[in-house]
Design a protein around this motif. Sequence first.
Motif, PDB file in Angstrom:
ATOM      1  N   GLY A 133       0.807  -1.220   0.000  1.00 28.72           N
ATOM      2  CA  GLY A 133       0.000   0.000   0.000  1.00 28.72           C
ATOM      3  C   GLY A 133       0.838   1.267   0.000  1.00 28.72           C
ATOM      4  N   VAL A 134       1.819   1.315   0.874  1.00 27.13           N
ATOM      5  CA  VAL A 134       2.667   2.503   0.958  1.00 27.13           C
ATOM      6  C   VAL A 134       3.511   2.643  -0.300  1.00 27.13           C
ATOM      7  CG1 VAL A 134       4.558   3.574   2.245  1.00 27.13           C
ATOM      8  CG2 VAL A 134       2.649   2.559   3.471  1.00 27.13           C
ATOM      9  N   GLY A 135       3.992   1.526  -0.820  1.00 29.52           N
ATOM     10  CA  GLY A 135       4.767   1.586  -2.055  1.00 29.52           C
ATOM     11  C   GLY A 135       3.965   2.161  -3.211  1.00 29.52           C
ATOM     12  N   VAL A 167     -10.072   4.062  10.085  1.00 31.28           N
ATOM     13  CA  VAL A 167      -9.292   3.494   8.983  1.00 31.28           C
ATOM     14  C   VAL A 167      -9.910   3.897   7.645  1.00 31.28           C
ATOM     15  CG1 VAL A 167      -8.609   1.340   7.868  1.00 31.28           C
ATOM     16  CG2 VAL A 167      -8.374   1.598  10.340  1.00 31.28           C
ATOM     17  N   ALA A 168     -11.224   3.819   7.530  1.00 31.79           N
ATOM     18  CA  ALA A 168     -11.895   4.202   6.286  1.00 31.79           C
ATOM     19  C   ALA A 168     -11.676   5.684   5.982  1.00 31.79           C
ATOM     20  CB  ALA A 168     -13.383   3.890   6.377  1.00 31.79           C
ATOM     21  N   ALA A 169     -11.766   6.534   7.008  1.00 32.12           N
ATOM     22  CA  ALA A 169     -11.549   7.968   6.794  1.00 32.12           C
ATOM     23  C   ALA A 169     -10.115   8.244   6.358  1.00 32.12           C
ATOM     24  CB  ALA A 169     -11.879   8.738   8.073  1.00 32.12           C
ATOM     25  N   ALA A 170      -9.156   7.552   6.958  1.00 33.72           N
ATOM     26  CA  ALA A 170      -7.753   7.733   6.573  1.00 33.72           C
ATOM     27  C   ALA A 170      -7.529   7.295   5.128  1.00 33.72           C
ATOM     28  CB  ALA A 170      -6.837   6.961   7.514  1.00 33.72           C
ATOM     29  N   LEU A 171      -8.176   6.201   4.723  1.00 31.16           N
ATOM     30  CA  LEU A 171      -8.044   5.733   3.342  1.00 31.16           C
ATOM     31  C   LEU A 171      -8.687   6.712   2.356  1.00 31.16           C
ATOM     32  CD1 LEU A 171      -8.655   1.921   3.836  1.00 31.16           C
ATOM     33  CD2 LEU A 171      -6.542   3.010   3.096  1.00 31.16           C
ATOM     34  N   VAL A 172      -9.810   7.316   2.737  1.00 32.38           N
ATOM     35  CA  VAL A 172     -10.445   8.315   1.877  1.00 32.38           C
ATOM     36  C   VAL A 172      -9.517   9.515   1.701  1.00 32.38           C
ATOM     37  CG1 VAL A 172     -12.321  10.017   1.765  1.00 32.38           C
ATOM     38  CG2 VAL A 172     -12.831   7.647   2.298  1.00 32.38           C
ATOM     39  N   ALA A 194      -6.280   9.587   2.053  1.00 31.60           N
ATOM     40  CA  ALA A 194      -5.119   9.165   1.264  1.00 31.60           C
ATOM     41  C   ALA A 194      -5.477   9.082  -0.215  1.00 31.60           C
ATOM     42  CB  ALA A 194      -4.598   7.826   1.770  1.00 31.60           C
ATOM     43  N   GLY A 195      -6.629   8.511  -0.521  1.00 34.93           N
ATOM     44  CA  GLY A 195      -7.059   8.400  -1.917  1.00 34.93           C
ATOM     45  C   GLY A 195      -7.258   9.753  -2.575  1.00 34.93           C
ATOM     46  N   LEU A 196      -7.917  10.673  -1.857  1.00 36.89           N
ATOM     47  CA  LEU A 196      -8.135  12.003  -2.409  1.00 36.89           C
ATOM     48  C   LEU A 196      -6.822  12.763  -2.578  1.00 36.89           C
ATOM     49  CD1 LEU A 196     -11.354  13.037  -0.459  1.00 36.89           C
ATOM     50  CD2 LEU A 196     -11.170  12.304  -2.855  1.00 36.89           C
ATOM     51  N   GLU A 197      -5.914  12.570  -1.647  1.00 41.26           N
ATOM     52  CA  GLU A 197      -4.612  13.238  -1.751  1.00 41.26           C
ATOM     53  C   GLU A 197      -3.839  12.725  -2.967  1.00 41.26           C
ATOM     54  OE1 GLU A 197      -0.348  13.505  -1.234  1.00 41.26           O
ATOM     55  OE2 GLU A 197      -1.262  11.814  -0.247  1.00 41.26           O
ATOM     56  N   VAL A 198      -3.863  11.425  -3.195  1.00 43.42           N
ATOM     57  CA  VAL A 198      -3.156  10.862  -4.354  1.00 43.42           C
ATOM     58  C   VAL A 198      -3.773  11.356  -5.660  1.00 43.42           C
ATOM     59  CG1 VAL A 198      -2.731   8.708  -5.610  1.00 43.42           C
ATOM     60  CG2 VAL A 198      -2.247   8.839  -3.181  1.00 43.42           C
ATOM     61  N   ILE A 199      -5.095  11.431  -5.705  1.00 37.79           N
ATOM     62  CA  ILE A 199      -5.764  11.835  -6.945  1.00 37.79           C
ATOM     63  C   ILE A 199      -5.578  13.320  -7.234  1.00 37.79           C
ATOM     64  CG2 ILE A 199      -8.026  12.158  -8.047  1.00 37.79           C
ATOM     65  CD1 ILE A 199      -8.909   9.545  -6.662  1.00 37.79           C
ATOM     66  N   PHE A 200      -5.814  14.161  -6.246  1.00 39.81           N
ATOM     67  CA  PHE A 200      -5.935  15.590  -6.523  1.00 39.81           C
ATOM     68  C   PHE A 200      -4.703  16.439  -6.243  1.00 39.81           C
ATOM     69  CE2 PHE A 200     -10.408  14.303  -5.913  1.00 39.81           C
ATOM     70  CZ  PHE A 200     -10.842  14.596  -7.194  1.00 39.81           C
ATOM     71  N   LEU A 201      -3.777  15.979  -5.430  1.00 39.86           N
ATOM     72  CA  LEU A 201      -2.607  16.802  -5.134  1.00 39.86           C
ATOM     73  C   LEU A 201      -1.418  16.326  -5.964  1.00 39.86           C
ATOM     74  CD1 LEU A 201      -2.774  17.292  -1.272  1.00 39.86           C
ATOM     75  CD2 LEU A 201      -3.523  18.838  -3.081  1.00 39.86           C
ATOM     76  N   ILE A 254      -8.304   5.544  -6.740  1.00 35.59           N
ATOM     77  CA  ILE A 254      -9.586   4.821  -6.782  1.00 35.59           C
ATOM     78  C   ILE A 254      -9.494   3.532  -5.974  1.00 35.59           C
ATOM     79  CG2 ILE A 254     -11.128   3.541  -8.327  1.00 35.59           C
ATOM     80  CD1 ILE A 254     -10.675   5.861 -10.362  1.00 35.59           C
ATOM     81  N   ILE A 255      -8.353   2.859  -6.019  1.00 33.51           N
ATOM     82  CA  ILE A 255      -8.170   1.651  -5.210  1.00 33.51           C
ATOM     83  C   ILE A 255      -8.266   1.992  -3.723  1.00 33.51           C
ATOM     84  CG2 ILE A 255      -6.453  -0.070  -4.495  1.00 33.51           C
ATOM     85  CD1 ILE A 255      -5.540  -0.113  -7.465  1.00 33.51           C
ATOM     86  N   LEU A 256      -7.652   3.091  -3.318  1.00 33.99           N
ATOM     87  CA  LEU A 256      -7.720   3.505  -1.915  1.00 33.99           C
ATOM     88  C   LEU A 256      -9.148   3.871  -1.511  1.00 33.99           C
ATOM     89  CD1 LEU A 256      -4.480   5.672  -1.696  1.00 33.99           C
ATOM     90  CD2 LEU A 256      -4.871   3.438  -0.635  1.00 33.99           C
ATOM     91  N   LEU A 257      -9.874   4.569  -2.377  1.00 37.04           N
ATOM     92  CA  LEU A 257     -11.256   4.931  -2.068  1.00 37.04           C
ATOM     93  C   LEU A 257     -12.157   3.699  -1.998  1.00 37.04           C
ATOM     94  CD1 LEU A 257     -11.623   8.132  -4.272  1.00 37.04           C
ATOM     95  CD2 LEU A 257     -11.388   8.013  -1.782  1.00 37.04           C
ATOM     96  N   ALA A 258     -11.963   2.748  -2.897  1.00 36.28           N
ATOM     97  CA  ALA A 258     -12.745   1.512  -2.857  1.00 36.28           C
ATOM     98  C   ALA A 258     -12.440   0.726  -1.584  1.00 36.28           C
ATOM     99  CB  ALA A 258     -12.453   0.661  -4.088  1.00 36.28           C
TER     100      ALA A 258
END
Length: 186
Positions: free
Chosen positions: A10-12, A72-77, A79-86, A168-172
Amino acid sequence: MTAFFLSFLGVGLAMLAGREGVRVSRIAGAGASEGSLIAMVAVIAIAACALAALLAGEFAQLLSSHQQSWFVAAALVLAGLEVIFLDAPKAPSEPTRSLGAVGIVLFAGVLADASGLLIISLSIATGAPGLVAGGGALAVAGVLGAAAMAGPAWEKLPRLPMRWTIGIILLASALIIAFSPPEVLT
């Protein structure tokens, strides 16, 4: 060992699509010593991942199992939004040559970006912060070390499709964890 491998994977992936790899490649391209940069990345990976896992271990004791799954779900959301938009910031016109200053920025970036959130959430989810920190540190050091060796060629990776796919994988994953029974995390 599952915690170690989940963290490593995941971190990789988050680091591969994240901003810190671009930052390290730009620093390497600006003429930083490759050996010094890789050594600094290794120290930062260990320190940031250990601190994130330590914080998660302390925080997990305050949460019930139902609260842990939602955290955990909030942290994944996030993380997913940060990867997509930043995306990575523009290259500075006068990059610093101080490895100390670069180290502080990288430490804060690793601790506060998607990889840090993943380490915190996986530490809470698995109850094995040491293994999660080890897997995360290995992934951070590997990806950022590769970025240091690649230099400017790192920016030729297809970052936009990678960011969207991994985000998207992180959000799912967040949706699955949020709507699963709390016992699934343990």
